[in-house]
Design a protein around this motif. Structure first.
Motif, PDB file in Angstrom:
ATOM      1  N   UNK A 149      18.256  58.633  11.353  1.00 27.03           N
ATOM      2  CA  UNK A 149      17.944  59.811  12.428  1.00 27.03           C
ATOM      3  C   UNK A 149      19.380  60.090  12.903  1.00 27.03           C
ATOM      4  N   UNK A 150      20.509  59.495  12.511  1.00 26.05           N
ATOM      5  CA  UNK A 150      21.836  60.039  13.002  1.00 26.05           C
ATOM      6  C   UNK A 150      22.531  61.073  11.932  1.00 26.05           C
ATOM      7  N   UNK A 151      22.997  62.113  12.393  1.00 25.10           N
ATOM      8  CA  UNK A 151      23.675  62.913  11.366  1.00 25.10           C
ATOM      9  C   UNK A 151      25.007  62.468  11.126  1.00 25.10           C
ATOM     10  N   UNK A 152      25.465  61.545  11.969  1.00 24.18           N
ATOM     11  CA  UNK A 152      26.720  61.286  11.680  1.00 24.18           C
ATOM     12  C   UNK A 152      26.899  59.723  12.102  1.00 24.18           C
ATOM     13  N   UNK A 153      27.997  59.080  11.066  1.00 28.62           N
ATOM     14  CA  UNK A 153      27.982  57.354  11.513  1.00 28.62           C
ATOM     15  C   UNK A 153      28.868  57.203  12.695  1.00 28.62           C
ATOM     16  N   UNK A 154      28.669  56.139  13.253  1.00 29.95           N
ATOM     17  CA  UNK A 154      29.621  55.810  14.306  1.00 29.95           C
ATOM     18  C   UNK A 154      30.928  55.497  13.779  1.00 29.95           C
ATOM     19  N   UNK A 155      32.007  55.894  14.353  1.00 25.95           N
ATOM     20  CA  UNK A 155      33.347  55.778  13.765  1.00 25.95           C
ATOM     21  C   UNK A 155      34.447  54.770  14.657  1.00 25.95           C
ATOM     22  N   UNK A 156      33.808  54.192  15.601  1.00 24.15           N
ATOM     23  CA  UNK A 156      34.382  53.293  16.336  1.00 24.15           C
ATOM     24  C   UNK A 156      33.738  51.951  16.511  1.00 24.15           C
ATOM     25  N   UNK A 157      34.427  50.714  16.205  1.00 22.42           N
ATOM     26  CA  UNK A 157      33.870  49.310  16.411  1.00 22.42           C
ATOM     27  C   UNK A 157      32.895  49.062  17.666  1.00 22.42           C
ATOM     28  N   UNK A 158      33.626  49.656  18.807  1.00 28.40           N
ATOM     29  CA  UNK A 158      32.867  49.365  20.144  1.00 28.40           C
ATOM     30  C   UNK A 158      31.544  50.133  20.277  1.00 28.40           C
ATOM     31  N   UNK A 159      31.369  51.241  19.669  1.00 24.79           N
ATOM     32  CA  UNK A 159      30.122  51.825  19.382  1.00 24.79           C
ATOM     33  C   UNK A 159      29.146  50.933  18.744  1.00 24.79           C
ATOM     34  N   UNK A 160      29.477  50.490  17.598  1.00 21.18           N
ATOM     35  CA  UNK A 160      28.747  49.906  16.630  1.00 21.18           C
ATOM     36  C   UNK A 160      28.180  48.514  17.596  1.00 21.18           C
ATOM     37  N   UNK A 161      29.231  47.939  18.212  1.00 21.93           N
ATOM     38  CA  UNK A 161      28.922  46.745  19.031  1.00 21.93           C
ATOM     39  C   UNK A 161      27.853  46.922  19.877  1.00 21.93           C
ATOM     40  N   UNK A 162      27.950  48.160  20.648  1.00 22.42           N
ATOM     41  CA  UNK A 162      27.017  48.605  21.581  1.00 22.42           C
ATOM     42  C   UNK A 162      25.550  48.806  21.073  1.00 22.42           C
ATOM     43  N   UNK A 163      25.538  49.589  20.034  1.00 23.16           N
ATOM     44  CA  UNK A 163      24.317  50.024  19.224  1.00 23.16           C
ATOM     45  C   UNK A 163      23.581  48.858  18.652  1.00 23.16           C
ATOM     46  N   UNK A 164      24.200  48.108  17.936  1.00 24.44           N
ATOM     47  CA  UNK A 164      23.554  46.995  16.964  1.00 24.44           C
ATOM     48  C   UNK A 164      23.915  45.634  17.419  1.00 24.44           C
ATOM     49  N   UNK A 165      24.169  45.327  18.914  1.00 26.64           N
ATOM     50  CA  UNK A 165      24.637  43.942  19.167  1.00 26.64           C
ATOM     51  C   UNK A 165      23.539  42.859  18.766  1.00 26.64           C
ATOM     52  N   UNK A 166      22.332  43.388  18.635  1.00 24.05           N
ATOM     53  CA  UNK A 166      21.034  42.462  18.673  1.00 24.05           C
ATOM     54  C   UNK A 166      20.980  42.153  17.225  1.00 24.05           C
ATOM     55  N   UNK A 167      21.349  42.981  16.198  1.00 24.18           N
ATOM     56  CA  UNK A 167      20.948  42.961  14.826  1.00 24.18           C
ATOM     57  C   UNK A 167      22.290  42.445  14.064  1.00 24.18           C
ATOM     58  N   UNK A 168      23.349  42.422  14.462  1.00 24.48           N
ATOM     59  CA  UNK A 168      24.562  41.930  13.734  1.00 24.48           C
ATOM     60  C   UNK A 168      25.179  40.564  14.068  1.00 24.48           C
ATOM     61  N   UNK A 169      25.772  39.833  13.147  1.00 29.33           N
ATOM     62  CA  UNK A 169      26.441  38.670  13.621  1.00 29.33           C
ATOM     63  C   UNK A 169      27.877  38.874  14.101  1.00 29.33           C
ATOM     64  N   UNK A 170      28.559  39.882  13.613  1.00 30.25           N
ATOM     65  CA  UNK A 170      29.916  40.230  14.062  1.00 30.25           C
ATOM     66  C   UNK A 170      30.261  41.697  13.801  1.00 30.25           C
ATOM     67  N   UNK A 171      30.937  42.312  14.580  1.00 32.64           N
ATOM     68  CA  UNK A 171      31.567  43.657  14.633  1.00 32.64           C
ATOM     69  C   UNK A 171      33.189  43.476  14.380  1.00 32.64           C
ATOM     70  N   UNK A 172      33.738  43.911  13.189  1.00 29.50           N
ATOM     71  CA  UNK A 172      35.247  44.024  13.212  1.00 29.50           C
ATOM     72  C   UNK A 172      35.764  45.335  13.616  1.00 29.50           C
ATOM     73  N   UNK A 173      36.301  45.580  14.703  1.00 30.27           N
ATOM     74  CA  UNK A 173      36.813  46.733  15.182  1.00 30.27           C
ATOM     75  C   UNK A 173      38.250  46.848  14.667  1.00 30.27           C
TER      76      UNK A 173
END
Length: 205
Positions: A149-173
């Motif tokens: 549903x997203x036209x563009x990927x998330x380009x910053x690690x902090x965005x990924x942490x906010x959006x996928x915090x509950x489904x990932x084990x780690x985010x490397x920013x």
């Protein structure tokens, strides 16, 4: 909740890399930077990790993961390379390219194309990704981090942490890594066919 690693984009801290790799060896699913965009990754033998990535991105069983390698020697163990493919791919790596080639027996059958026995491989030109891969000592099972549903990927690690915090084990920013996927070149017919133009210069093929 995902652990958050804020790493230097060109000189990643060894302690942080070691902690990320320890989590991968314990079958974590991570978001990590590459030379084209952020990606999801897990250990090659982690069946549950592959299923988790499919669920995160809403992918079906036909989705082909990419095997992300640390160097050409590792890549060469996973796919069959004739002389022309060897020369062309070696000259283009590391870089923002994914190459689809016939898989060797080293690749688990479940990860290869059911009919062609092909698989996508790449070597990223990214200091953080390469540091993770070198310490891990094996390829990462990987998929670009483009959410449904997203036209563009998330380009910053902090965005990924906010959006996928509950489904990932780690985010490397490691900061902004752009939004353009790799250029994909299919070599299964014995000659290069560019099937997607992306971050890598397609004209060389």
């Amino acid at each position: 909740m995902a652990r958050y690693f804020d790493v230097h984009p060109t000189d990643p801290q060894p302690r942080a890399i070691s902690q990320v790799v320890a989590m991968l060896r314990d079958d974590a699913v991570i978001a990590y930077p590459t030379d084209s965009m952020y990606a999801l990754g897990t250990r090659l033998g982690n069946h549950d990790g592959a299923d988790r990535i499919r669920r995160i991105r809403h992918l079906d069983d036909r989705h082909h993961f990419t095997l992300v390698c640390s160097d050409f020697a590792q890549l060469g163990q996973l796919v069959h390379l004739d002389n022309s493919a060897f020369r062309a791919i070696k000259s283009a790596t590391p870089g923002p390219y994914t190459f689809i080639l016939l898989a060797t027996p080293e690749v688990p059958r479940r990860l290869a194309h059911a009919k062609k026995r092909s698989v996508g491989v790449r070597i990223p030109d990214d200091p953080v990704a390469l540091a993770i891969l070198r310490e891990l000592g094996e390829p990462l099972l990987s998929s670009s981090l483009l959410m449904p549903g997203h036209d563009w990927p998330m380009t910053e690690g902090w965005q990924i942490k906010e959006e996928l915090d509950d489904v990932l084990d780690a985010v490397v920013d490691a900061g902004d890594r752009g939004s353009e996927p790799t250029t994909v070149v299919d070599w299964t017919s014995g000659a290069p066919e560019v099937v997607r133009e992306g971050a890598g210069d397609a004209s060389r093929f």
